[in-house]
Design an enzyme around this catalytic site. Structure first.
Site, PDB file in Angstrom:
ATOM      1  CE1 TYR A 101       6.264   8.069  -3.661  1.00  0.00           C
ATOM      2  CE2 TYR A 101       3.890   7.409  -3.913  1.00  0.00           C
ATOM      3  CZ  TYR A 101       4.905   7.371  -3.426  1.00  0.00           C
ATOM      4  OH  TYR A 101       5.189   6.391  -2.515  1.00  0.00           O
ATOM      5  CE  LYS A 123       7.251   4.534  -4.525  1.00  0.00           C
ATOM      6  NZ  LYS A 123       8.554   4.093  -3.907  1.00  0.00           N
TER       7      LYS A 123
HETATM    8  P1  NAD Z   1      10.519   8.308   4.588  1.00  0.00           P
HETATM    9  O1  NAD Z   1      10.365   9.660   3.682  1.00  0.00           O
HETATM   10  O2  NAD Z   1       9.977   8.160   6.026  1.00  0.00           O
HETATM   11  O3  NAD Z   1      11.776   7.440   4.416  1.00  0.00           O
HETATM   12  C1  NAD Z   1      12.468   7.161   3.131  1.00  0.00           C
HETATM   13  C2  NAD Z   1      13.865   7.014   3.394  1.00  0.00           C
HETATM   14  O4  NAD Z   1      14.386   6.945   2.134  1.00  0.00           O
HETATM   15  C3  NAD Z   1      14.584   8.035   4.184  1.00  0.00           C
HETATM   16  O5  NAD Z   1      15.355   7.259   5.167  1.00  0.00           O
HETATM   17  C4  NAD Z   1      15.367   8.814   3.320  1.00  0.00           C
HETATM   18  O6  NAD Z   1      16.484   9.282   3.722  1.00  0.00           O
HETATM   19  C5  NAD Z   1      15.755   7.622   2.377  1.00  0.00           C
HETATM   20  N1  NAD Z   1      15.996   8.269   0.748  1.00  0.00           N
HETATM   21  C6  NAD Z   1      15.576   9.279   0.292  1.00  0.00           C
HETATM   22  N2  NAD Z   1      16.007   9.313  -0.846  1.00  0.00           N
HETATM   23  C7  NAD Z   1      17.085   8.359  -0.932  1.00  0.00           C
HETATM   24  C8  NAD Z   1      18.217   8.273  -1.613  1.00  0.00           C
HETATM   25  N3  NAD Z   1      18.580   8.831  -2.874  1.00  0.00           N
HETATM   26  N4  NAD Z   1      19.181   7.155  -1.562  1.00  0.00           N
HETATM   27  C9  NAD Z   1      19.060   6.553  -0.451  1.00  0.00           C
HETATM   28  N5  NAD Z   1      17.964   6.746   0.377  1.00  0.00           N
HETATM   29  C10 NAD Z   1      16.995   7.768   0.282  1.00  0.00           C
HETATM   30  O7  NAD Z   1       9.217   7.433   3.675  1.00  0.00           O
HETATM   31  P2  NAD Z   1       8.855   6.148   3.934  1.00  0.00           P
HETATM   32  O8  NAD Z   1       7.101   6.354   4.127  1.00  0.00           O
HETATM   33  O9  NAD Z   1       9.237   5.373   5.066  1.00  0.00           O
HETATM   34  O10 NAD Z   1       8.818   5.245   2.710  1.00  0.00           O
HETATM   35  C11 NAD Z   1       9.567   4.311   2.395  1.00  0.00           C
HETATM   36  C12 NAD Z   1       9.309   3.623   0.805  1.00  0.00           C
HETATM   37  O11 NAD Z   1       7.723   3.310   0.956  1.00  0.00           O
HETATM   38  C13 NAD Z   1       9.444   4.911  -0.293  1.00  0.00           C
HETATM   39  O12 NAD Z   1       9.845   4.110  -1.293  1.00  0.00           O
HETATM   40  C14 NAD Z   1       7.914   5.167  -0.257  1.00  0.00           C
HETATM   41  O13 NAD Z   1       7.646   5.747  -1.665  1.00  0.00           O
HETATM   42  C15 NAD Z   1       7.038   3.746  -0.015  1.00  0.00           C
HETATM   43  N6  NAD Z   1       5.571   4.042   0.346  1.00  0.00           N
HETATM   44  C16 NAD Z   1       5.360   4.687   1.505  1.00  0.00           C
HETATM   45  C17 NAD Z   1       4.146   4.813   1.840  1.00  0.00           C
HETATM   46  C18 NAD Z   1       3.831   5.622   2.958  1.00  0.00           C
HETATM   47  O14 NAD Z   1       2.560   5.801   3.307  1.00  0.00           O
HETATM   48  N7  NAD Z   1       4.580   5.976   4.005  1.00  0.00           N
HETATM   49  C19 NAD Z   1       3.091   4.432   0.994  1.00  0.00           C
HETATM   50  C20 NAD Z   1       3.453   3.688  -0.123  1.00  0.00           C
HETATM   51  C21 NAD Z   1       4.908   3.391  -0.460  1.00  0.00           C
END
Ligand code: NAD
Length: 251
Positions: free
Chosen positions: A158, A162
């Site tokens: 991951y 990133k």
């Molecule tokens: P989440 O798992 O709730 O949502 C992720 C979304 O991406 C989901 O709707 C999923 O269906 C979609 N997805 C997954 N694989 C996919 C693909 N191949 N094609 C299209 N869509 C796809 O996660 P989140 O927490 O909302 O995270 C959103 C983004 O933010 C991600 O890139 C994650 O790495 C990043 N992020 C999240 C956090 C956190 O604390 N939640 C922190 C840092 C970064």
């Protein structure tokens, strides 16, 4: 006048979590929204989001499209161009985590994380820069993570994906700045979504929270507000930057 009136925004992986919050915020500010999902379970959930978005008086359409697949991204952006006629903003939000200690991490899980988190950014950016170059304007916003800046035990794939997003985005910013296409990165900290649900419970949650100067986990809206800034002309002179939205976790 709203900040994004008459703009068209793509948001990948928007059927829940941070992506949903971003789609809602951009629509509230007047942007038409084309969003992707992969397997959100119920078609009703996607339809419900589409209805919420159109409630802001904008056009909104959901597309089933895997961000990790080059061909699917190509057809998706072609379809958006047919339907909406332009792409002004692209938020590459889709992402997954498959955490494990390196000793136990399989090559397959490494590849999945790279494909969906990093190759997706290449796939989508390559498609949207064509219409943006023609329009001589565009804002690309890529979702990295505090983990891409700090690293974390059990998250080597991951973190690598990133961190890769950051190098890619800075290069794109340099390559396309002369065409008035901006490319920036958001590095969220711990945000309350399905992805982090397992982190916030009990003692472990308290431990994480204690390390955050602002003393709380982030919300999807916290990330959406900064996305709005980067999507709008308020950030017209900002490109190639990584903006941490993490309550001060990384500084
Ligand atoms: P989440 O798992 O709730 O949502 C992720 C979304 O991406 C989901 O709707 C999923 O269906 C979609 N997805 C997954 N694989 C996919 C693909 N191949 N094609 C299209 N869509 C796809 O996660 P989140 O927490 O909302 O995270 C959103 C983004 O933010 C991600 O890139 C994650 O790495 C990043 N992020 C999240 C956090 C956190 O604390 N939640 C922190 C840092 C970064």
């Amino acid at each position: 006048m709203k900040a994004l009136e008459n703009k068209v925004a793509i948001v990948t992986g928007a059927a829940r979590g941070i992506g949903e919050g971003i789609a809602m915020k951009l629509a509230e500010q007047g942007a038409h929204i084309a969003f992707t999902y992969v397997s959100e379970g119920s078609a009703e959930k996607v339809t419900a989001l589409q209805e919420k978005l159109t409630g802001f008086g904008v056009k909104a359409k959901a597309y089933r499209s895997n961000a990790g697949d080059f061909g699917e991204c190509e057809s998706f952006v072609n379809d958006v161009m047919k339907e909406f006629g332009q792409v002004d903003i692209c938020v590459n939000n889709a992402g997954i985590s498959k955490d494990n200690l390196l000793l136990r991490m399989t090559p397959e899980s490494w590849d999945d994380v790279m494909q969906i988190n990093l190759k997706s950014i290449f796939n989508m950016t390559k498609q949207v820069i064509r219409p943006m170059m023609k329009a001589k304007s565009g804002s690309i916003i890529n979702m990295s993570s505090v983990i891409g800046l700090m690293g974390n035990a059990g998250q080597s794939s991951y973190a690598a994906s990133k961190a890769g997003i950051i190098g890619f985005s800075k290069s794109v910013a340099k390559e396309l700045g002369s065409r008035n296409i901006r490319c920036n990165v958001i590095a969220p900290g711990f945000v309350e979504t399905d992805m982090t649900a397992y982190l916030k419970e009990g003692e472990q949650g308290d431990k994480y929270k204690a390390g955050i100067p602002l003393g709380r986990f982030g919300t999807a809206e916290d990330i959406a507000n900064v996305t709005l800034f980067l999507a709008s002309d308020l950030s017209a002179y900002v490109t190639g930057q990584v903006i941490s939205v993490d309550g001060g976790l990384y500084m």
